[in-house]
Design an enzyme around this catalytic site. Structure first.
Site, PDB file in Angstrom:
ATOM      1  N   GLU A  13      30.579  -5.740  42.873  1.00 41.56           N
ATOM      2  CA  GLU A  13      29.696  -5.210  43.922  1.00 41.56           C
ATOM      3  C   GLU A  13      29.124  -3.845  43.561  1.00 41.56           C
ATOM      4  O   GLU A  13      28.700  -3.084  44.433  1.00 41.56           O
ATOM      5  CB  GLU A  13      30.442  -5.165  45.268  1.00 41.56           C
ATOM      6  CG  GLU A  13      30.784  -6.577  45.761  1.00 41.56           C
ATOM      7  CD  GLU A  13      31.816  -6.607  46.866  1.00 41.56           C
ATOM      8  OE1 GLU A  13      32.402  -5.540  47.178  1.00 41.56           O
ATOM      9  OE2 GLU A  13      32.052  -7.687  47.430  1.00 41.56           O
ATOM     10  N   ASP A  35      39.827  -5.624  46.688  1.00 37.63           N
ATOM     11  CA  ASP A  35      39.728  -5.191  48.077  1.00 37.63           C
ATOM     12  C   ASP A  35      41.110  -4.752  48.536  1.00 37.63           C
ATOM     13  O   ASP A  35      42.111  -5.423  48.259  1.00 37.63           O
ATOM     14  CB  ASP A  35      39.290  -6.346  48.988  1.00 37.63           C
ATOM     15  CG  ASP A  35      37.811  -6.665  48.878  1.00 37.63           C
ATOM     16  OD1 ASP A  35      37.110  -5.991  48.110  1.00 37.63           O
ATOM     17  OD2 ASP A  35      37.371  -7.611  49.559  1.00 37.63           O
ATOM     18  N   HIS A  60      37.971  -0.632  48.742  1.00 40.06           N
ATOM     19  CA  HIS A  60      38.348  -1.054  47.399  1.00 40.06           C
ATOM     20  C   HIS A  60      39.389  -0.113  46.798  1.00 40.06           C
ATOM     21  O   HIS A  60      39.488   1.052  47.191  1.00 40.06           O
ATOM     22  CB  HIS A  60      37.132  -1.083  46.469  1.00 40.06           C
ATOM     23  CG  HIS A  60      36.125  -2.130  46.815  1.00 40.06           C
ATOM     24  ND1 HIS A  60      34.766  -1.953  46.611  1.00 40.06           N
ATOM     25  CD2 HIS A  60      36.264  -3.360  47.369  1.00 40.06           C
ATOM     26  CE1 HIS A  60      34.116  -3.040  47.018  1.00 40.06           C
ATOM     27  NE2 HIS A  60      35.012  -3.902  47.477  1.00 40.06           N
TER      28      HIS A  60
END
Length: 590
Positions: free
Chosen positions: A336, A360, A527
């Site tokens: 991401e 995550d 994260h």
């Protein structure tokens, strides 16, 4: 001579001739040589070669000798200098005051000659001149004839050297973002000033369509692609489609096409980061250059994944210590395009030489919640809960914990220690499932495993705070295994095709570490960058070098090693002093 960053060793000496200096020459040079040997025999660069040290040709007693030593060092890529001394010296004449490298002084704790006095005088001078420096001083008095480096001194020398080399590895490299902001995630909004001032990195950007352009136009090594595709076909285990409704199943032809495509994505991303001279032979000289990137990230969602196969295989294999060519140095690559998590992964990697997980920080599971949902009691393993670390489809295969050390315990290894048996074990522990089309409409394949328990791990994250700048948080702990039925129940509740790690932080009863819940509640973002081993102390040292304050950690007080001047900003609360010192000195690369 390589262009690796090196540690310069400066043996300084009492300049008084006719007996004093002469009696100290051998001892002083011996200190320098022992320090260099310790560093070179213990530490390695990320390519697996020994860290290099360069020692001044002679002891340094006066300013002219310091200048001659500097002339020698100018031929090298010096990232830090370690000054060593067993005696009194003419401090301001012989110190290295270059603000662009790291500094440390090792003064022997002895009685025959005042090396510790020189150390204190040097620290006073560095503080007065505004240059942070690390003080290295043994706990016990040593005899003049003692040539052994005490354990606590060796630990500080190595901690300092790891951090200094890491700053040298950063300087002049780039972060490559492929795409830009992902799904509103603030960490994927690149802050170029942060990268420049605090990390010494440039930022390069390419649109995600560049990946598709290179695949469509054949701008990749076709020969290597066929090798890679055969390896993917024969070595990776494709799991069943366990998350999609029948209407979203893919047929065999589509499945083959998607495997072809995602394999090419791996090659193209690597070429974008590092360059590839083979492309020039194919007539693509511009593309062959690459972006001189030491790390990168891929936006993916949603503009790409809504119509193209996702980047899970690409992100997984780039971060893994092996591929079709065998063991190889991994690349730090962020899901991401979370630039802050990607840079934290990079710092972890430079300190440990072990690849890093991108995850995550997804869910806190209390003991009560685990028992309610699964019927399993955490009392049997004596933890108050755990944090579910689960990335949406990709992370390094090393994080399976399938590699083992000499005791048979799960580990993550430097790439040059990875064996064929390790590779086979990691692949056997992993399945690759058709991606969940509710999230990834374009398809692709997600990486699934559950990490073995018992691995020491450190989780870290850089966050940017308006009005303050970057701050770092650190949590040391362990991976956790629970009852298999309970594990499956928890894994299936989120997405059974994604990589999962259960993490238990070490609790100290202080600050954010009063409970596992408080660690989760204090984490600064969605994260985390997670690596093998307890290396929080090394991160504290490196953060001080970069001038990034640390807002939470569970590192034992005795392992904290920062520049001596930090104590001049207060000794009652080291955390507060860290903030004030970092603000006063400012970002290292600015």
């Amino acid at each position: 001579m390589s262009n690796h960053p090196v540690i310069a060793i400066r043996p300084i000496i009492d300049a008084r001739r006719h007996g004093v200096r002469e009696s100290l020459e051998d001892k002083t040079m011996e200190m320098a040589q022992r320090a260099a040997t310790l560093i070179s025999e213990t530490l390695r660069y990320t390519d697996g070669t020994a860290v290099e040290c360069v020692i001044a040709g002679n002891t340094i007693g006066r300013a002219g000798e310091a200048a001659r030593a500097q002339n020698l060092f100018d031929a090298y890529n010096v990232a830090g200098e370690l000054t060593v001394t067993p005696c009194w010296d003419y401090i301001t004449e012989v110190l290295d005051l270059n603000p662009r490298i790291q500094h440390a002084v090792w003064g022997i704790n002895g009685t025959e000659r005042p090396g510790a006095v020189t150390l204190a005088a040097a620290m006073a001078a560095y503080a007065q001149f505004g240059i942070p420096a690390f003080a290295i001083y043994g706990h016990d008095v040593q005899d003049a004839s003692d040539s052994v480096i005490p354990d606590e001194v060796a630990a500080k020398i190595l901690r300092y050297a790891r951090g200094a080399i890491a700053t040298g590895e950063l300087r002049g490299k780039n972060y490559l973002q492929i795409g830009s902001q992902c799904m509103g995630i603030a960490g994927s909004m690149v802050d170029r000033q942060f990268f420049h001032d605090y990390l010494g990195l440039g930022v390069e950007s390419v649109d995600m369509i560049e990946i598709d352009r290179r695949i469509s136009m054949g701008i990749y090594n076709e020969e290597e692609y066929h090798q890679a595709r055969e390896w993917v076909r024969t070595k990776l285990t494709e799991g069943a489609d366990i998350v999609n409704i029948p209407a979203n199943y893919i047929d065999d032809e589509t499945r083959e096409d998607q495997w072809d495509y995602v394999t090419k994505m791996v090659l193209v991303a690597r070429d974008l980061l590092e360059g590839n001279p083979k492309l020039a032979e194919l007539g693509f000289a511009e593309e062959a250059a690459g972006h001189n990137a030491i790390a990168g990230g891929f936006q993916g969602q949603r503009q790409w994944t809504d119509y193209k196969p996702n980047g899970d295989l690409m992100e997984t294999l780039l971060n893994t210590t092996f591929d079709w060519s065998g063991p190889r140095e991994p690349l730090t690559f962020a899901t991401e395009n979370d630039t802050l998590n990607g840079t934290t992964m990079l710092l972890n990697y430079l300190l440990t030489n072990r690849t890093q997980m991108f995850s995550d920080v997804r869910t806190y599971w209390s003991a009560q919640a685990v028992q309610r949902v699964t019927g399993f009691s955490l009392d049997s393993i004596d933890v108050d809960g755990f944090i579910d670390l689960r990335n949406s489809g990709a992370t390094t295969l090393d994080a399976t914990g399938a590699m083992t050390d000499s005791f048979g315990d799960p580990t993550m290894k430097p790439w040059w220690e990875v064996t064929d048996a390790d590779i086979d074990a990691c692949l056997a522990a992993t399945t690759f499932h058709p991606a969940n089309k509710q999230y990834f409409r374009g398809g692709g394949f997600s990486t699934h495993f559950t990490t073995r328990g018992g691995m020491p791990m450190t989780m870290a994250r850089i966050n940017l705070v308006a009005g303050l700048g970057p701050v770092l948080q650190i949590a040391e702990g362990w991976s956790l295994e629970i009852d298999k039925y309970a594990e499956k129940t928890i894994v299936d509740r989120t997405d059974p095709t994604w990589p999962t790690t259960f993490f238990v932080p070490r609790l100290t009863g202080r600050g954010a570490f009063t409970s596992t819940y408080s660690v989760m509640d204090s984490w600064g973002a969605n994260h985390g960058a997670i690596g093998y081993g307890h290396f929080g102390a090394d991160l504290l040292t490196l953060a001080a070098m970069l001038r990034i304050p640390v807002n939470m950690h569970n590192v034992p007080d005795g392992d904290i090693f920062r520049p001596r001047a930090w104590s001049l900003f207060g000794t009652d609360s080291p955390e507060s002093a860290d903030y004030r010192a970092c603000a006063a000195y400012g970002p290292f690369f600015a």
